[in-house]
Write a protein that holds these residues in place. Structure first.
Motif, PDB file in Angstrom:
ATOM      1  N   GLN A  17      16.459  39.006  25.740  1.00  0.00           N
ATOM      2  CA  GLN A  17      15.108  39.525  25.917  1.00  0.00           C
ATOM      3  C   GLN A  17      14.186  39.013  24.815  1.00  0.00           C
ATOM      4  N   CYS A  18      14.649  39.115  23.574  1.00  0.00           N
ATOM      5  CA  CYS A  18      13.819  38.668  22.444  1.00  0.00           C
ATOM      6  C   CYS A  18      14.689  38.548  21.189  1.00  0.00           C
ATOM      7  N   PRO A  19      14.864  37.333  20.670  1.00  0.00           N
ATOM      8  CA  PRO A  19      15.700  37.164  19.476  1.00  0.00           C
ATOM      9  C   PRO A  19      15.208  37.970  18.268  1.00  0.00           C
ATOM     10  N   LEU A  20      13.860  38.143  18.144  1.00  0.00           N
ATOM     11  CA  LEU A  20      13.366  38.895  16.986  1.00  0.00           C
ATOM     12  C   LEU A  20      13.737  40.378  17.092  1.00  0.00           C
ATOM     13  N   SER A  21      13.671  40.915  18.290  1.00  0.00           N
ATOM     14  CA  SER A  21      14.063  42.313  18.488  1.00  0.00           C
ATOM     15  C   SER A  21      15.561  42.480  18.180  1.00  0.00           C
ATOM     16  N   PHE A  22      16.369  41.514  18.594  1.00  0.00           N
ATOM     17  CA  PHE A  22      17.811  41.511  18.279  1.00  0.00           C
ATOM     18  C   PHE A  22      18.006  41.511  16.764  1.00  0.00           C
ATOM     19  N   PRO A 258      13.040  33.898  16.551  1.00  0.00           N
ATOM     20  CA  PRO A 258      11.726  33.829  17.216  1.00  0.00           C
ATOM     21  C   PRO A 258      11.402  35.068  18.048  1.00  0.00           C
ATOM     22  N   ALA A 259      10.102  35.350  18.159  1.00  0.00           N
ATOM     23  CA  ALA A 259       9.631  36.452  19.019  1.00  0.00           C
ATOM     24  C   ALA A 259       9.399  35.897  20.417  1.00  0.00           C
ATOM     25  N   GLN A 260       9.835  36.656  21.409  1.00  0.00           N
ATOM     26  CA  GLN A 260       9.663  36.236  22.806  1.00  0.00           C
ATOM     27  C   GLN A 260       8.872  37.344  23.505  1.00  0.00           C
ATOM     28  N   TYR A 261       7.575  37.165  23.595  1.00  0.00           N
ATOM     29  CA  TYR A 261       6.719  38.261  24.057  1.00  0.00           C
ATOM     30  C   TYR A 261       6.784  38.465  25.572  1.00  0.00           C
ATOM     31  N   GLN A 262       7.107  39.703  25.976  1.00  0.00           N
ATOM     32  CA  GLN A 262       7.014  40.089  27.386  1.00  0.00           C
ATOM     33  C   GLN A 262       6.393  41.475  27.390  1.00  0.00           C
ATOM     34  N   PHE A 264       5.642  44.210  29.072  1.00  0.00           N
ATOM     35  CA  PHE A 264       6.227  45.508  29.444  1.00  0.00           C
ATOM     36  C   PHE A 264       7.382  45.878  28.505  1.00  0.00           C
ATOM     37  N   TYR A 265       8.249  44.899  28.230  1.00  0.00           N
ATOM     38  CA  TYR A 265       9.384  45.158  27.343  1.00  0.00           C
ATOM     39  C   TYR A 265       8.876  45.495  25.934  1.00  0.00           C
ATOM     40  N   CYS A 266       7.941  44.679  25.448  1.00  0.00           N
ATOM     41  CA  CYS A 266       7.433  44.869  24.078  1.00  0.00           C
ATOM     42  C   CYS A 266       6.838  46.262  23.900  1.00  0.00           C
ATOM     43  N   LYS A 267       6.106  46.723  24.918  1.00  0.00           N
ATOM     44  CA  LYS A 267       5.417  48.012  24.785  1.00  0.00           C
ATOM     45  C   LYS A 267       6.357  49.205  24.986  1.00  0.00           C
ATOM     46  N   PHE A 269      10.213  49.119  25.334  1.00  0.00           N
ATOM     47  CA  PHE A 269      11.650  49.129  25.025  1.00  0.00           C
ATOM     48  C   PHE A 269      12.034  48.505  23.685  1.00  0.00           C
ATOM     49  N   CYS A 270      11.139  47.722  23.086  1.00  0.00           N
ATOM     50  CA  CYS A 270      11.548  46.990  21.876  1.00  0.00           C
ATOM     51  C   CYS A 270      11.850  47.949  20.723  1.00  0.00           C
ATOM     52  N   GLY A 271      10.924  48.834  20.417  1.00  0.00           N
ATOM     53  CA  GLY A 271      11.120  49.776  19.311  1.00  0.00           C
ATOM     54  C   GLY A 271      10.780  49.194  17.947  1.00  0.00           C
ATOM     55  N   PHE A 272      10.464  47.881  17.901  1.00  0.00           N
ATOM     56  CA  PHE A 272      10.153  47.258  16.603  1.00  0.00           C
ATOM     57  C   PHE A 272       8.786  46.574  16.640  1.00  0.00           C
ATOM     58  N   ASN A 273       7.959  46.925  17.616  1.00  0.00           N
ATOM     59  CA  ASN A 273       6.695  46.186  17.749  1.00  0.00           C
ATOM     60  C   ASN A 273       5.780  46.352  16.527  1.00  0.00           C
ATOM     61  N   ARG A 274       5.977  47.422  15.770  1.00  0.00           N
ATOM     62  CA  ARG A 274       5.169  47.585  14.560  1.00  0.00           C
ATOM     63  C   ARG A 274       5.481  46.505  13.516  1.00  0.00           C
ATOM     64  N   LEU A 275       6.639  45.855  13.659  1.00  0.00           N
ATOM     65  CA  LEU A 275       7.059  44.831  12.688  1.00  0.00           C
ATOM     66  C   LEU A 275       6.820  43.427  13.221  1.00  0.00           C
ATOM     67  N   CYS A 276       6.096  43.312  14.333  1.00  0.00           N
ATOM     68  CA  CYS A 276       6.050  42.030  15.029  1.00  0.00           C
ATOM     69  C   CYS A 276       4.641  41.431  15.043  1.00  0.00           C
ATOM     70  N   ASP A 277       4.475  40.259  14.429  1.00  0.00           N
ATOM     71  CA  ASP A 277       3.165  39.603  14.382  1.00  0.00           C
ATOM     72  C   ASP A 277       2.712  39.193  15.777  1.00  0.00           C
ATOM     73  N   ARG A 278       3.657  38.740  16.593  1.00  0.00           N
ATOM     74  CA  ARG A 278       3.294  38.315  17.947  1.00  0.00           C
ATOM     75  C   ARG A 278       2.703  39.504  18.722  1.00  0.00           C
ATOM     76  N   TYR A 279       3.299  40.668  18.543  1.00  0.00           N
ATOM     77  CA  TYR A 279       2.807  41.869  19.222  1.00  0.00           C
ATOM     78  C   TYR A 279       1.381  42.180  18.754  1.00  0.00           C
ATOM     79  N   LYS A 280       1.175  42.065  17.448  1.00  0.00           N
ATOM     80  CA  LYS A 280      -0.150  42.370  16.891  1.00  0.00           C
ATOM     81  C   LYS A 280      -1.186  41.375  17.403  1.00  0.00           C
TER      82      LYS A 280
HETATM   83  S1  SF4 Z   1       7.356  43.386  20.219  1.00  0.00           S
HETATM   84 FE1  SF4 Z   1       7.874  41.470  19.198  1.00  0.00          FE
HETATM   85  S2  SF4 Z   1       9.974  41.756  18.503  1.00  0.00           S
HETATM   86 FE2  SF4 Z   1       9.594  43.282  20.049  1.00  0.00          FE
HETATM   87  S3  SF4 Z   1      10.270  42.357  21.964  1.00  0.00           S
HETATM   88 FE3  SF4 Z   1       8.105  41.968  21.769  1.00  0.00          FE
HETATM   89  S4  SF4 Z   1       7.969  39.959  20.828  1.00  0.00           S
HETATM   90 FE4  SF4 Z   1      10.036  40.721  20.490  1.00  0.00          FE
END
Ligand code: SF4
Length: 285
Positions: A17-22, A258-262, A264-267, A269-280
């Motif tokens: 789903q996203c290596p950065l979330s992993f 790397p961050a893999q932005y999707q 619906f998942y990011c918002k 299920f990720c749980g770490f979006n506060r730490l993610c530049d791509r999300y911001k």
């Molecule tokens: S918010 Fe960032 S770290 Fe989380 S899944 Fe999305 S791209 Fe990956």
């Protein structure tokens, strides 16, 4: 960074789903907690899994199937409470009855934090219907419940570990079942997932044979989807897992996943979006 010592189906799913979330979940030394993820879904799953495991275990397989008492027992968390119940049920003589399952359901369901009343009512009724059906199921062919496995993938790849909800043997061979509290998946979606092929490999190691049938039991919907999986698919999945592990090591060497932005998942299920530049970048902040 923490060393990757083992793989699991959920770790592989998160990496895909996203290596950065992993990274945040499994490798980040600071071990940040997940935030903003709905807990009801997982908690409800834990409760239903507990009932559908402990009913056959205590009624039919108390002495014949392995059970390891859990050390994590706590009053404040549904998982901890259920671990305590499992330990007690295995210590006492009497098996778990339907009436007792319904009492446990009534007591623990309120611990689940649903987002709204509608969802709460929907899940409650679906759970009740399923629990009432548990004693009616055919439990005579079970050979594994929460069967723990470890697959050595060789070539320097760390082991793949997990549990299979239920393994049965009938006159044609092994049948693997995984309980799902999600909506039913399509046949194509099931075939695309690595989970059942992983269970196939695990069965081969544990029982010396491959399952001839694999089932997802979608407990809220009373729907069972069955598939057959050819051995070539198991080999394919094994190779994909090895490749993904090599990718993990490469990202570790590079010092960045790397961050893999999707969206619906990011918002959700990720749980770490506060730490993610791509999300911001996509959502401001
Ligand atoms: S918010 Fe960032 S770290 Fe989380 S899944 Fe999305 S791209 Fe990956």
């Amino acid at each position: 960074m923490r060393e990757i010592r083992k793989l699991s189906n959920s770790a592989l799913e998160r990496f895909t789903q996203c290596p950065l979330s992993f990274f945040h979940q499994y490798v980040n030394e600071e071990r940040p907690g997940q935030e903003g993820v709905e807990s009801f879904y997982a908690d409800y799953g834990i409760l239903m899994h507990f009932l559908v495991e402990m009913y056959p275990r205590t009624n039919f397989y108390k002495d014949s199937l392995p059970f390891k008492p859990s050390n994590f027992v706590s009053d404040g968390d549904i998982n901890g409470v259920l671990n305590g119940f499992s330990n007690q049920l295995m210590e006492r003589e009497d098996p778990l009855t339907l009436e007792q399952m319904l009492i446990i359901y009534e007591e623990l369901f309120p611990m689940i934090d649903f987002p709204n009343q509608e969802k709460r009512d929907e899940y409650y009724e679906q759970g009740l219907t399923y629990i009432n059906s548990i004693p009616e199921m055919d439990w005579s062919k079970v050979v594994g419940l929460e069967a723990k496995f470890k697959i050595d993938l060789q070539n320097g790849v760390v082991p793949l570990k997990g549990f299979i909800d239920k393994v049965e043997r009938d006159d044609k061979g092994l049948i693997v079942t995984d309980y799902k509290t999600s909506k039913p998946y399509s046949h194509n979606a099931i075939m695309a997932k690595p989970q059942l092929p992983i269970y196939g490999m695990a069965c081969f190691l544990m029982y010396g044979e491959l399952p001839y049938k694999y089932r997802y039991d979608f407990v809220r919907f009373g729907k069972v989807v069955e598939v057959e999986i050819p051995i070539e698919r198991l080999t394919e999945v094994k190779n994909v897992i090895k490749f993904k592990y090599m990718q993990m090591l490469a990202y570790q060497r590079q010092g960045s996943f790397p961050a893999q932005y999707q969206d619906f998942y990011c918002k959700n299920f990720c749980g770490f979006n506060r730490l993610c530049d791509r999300y911001k970048q996509f959502n401001g902040g």
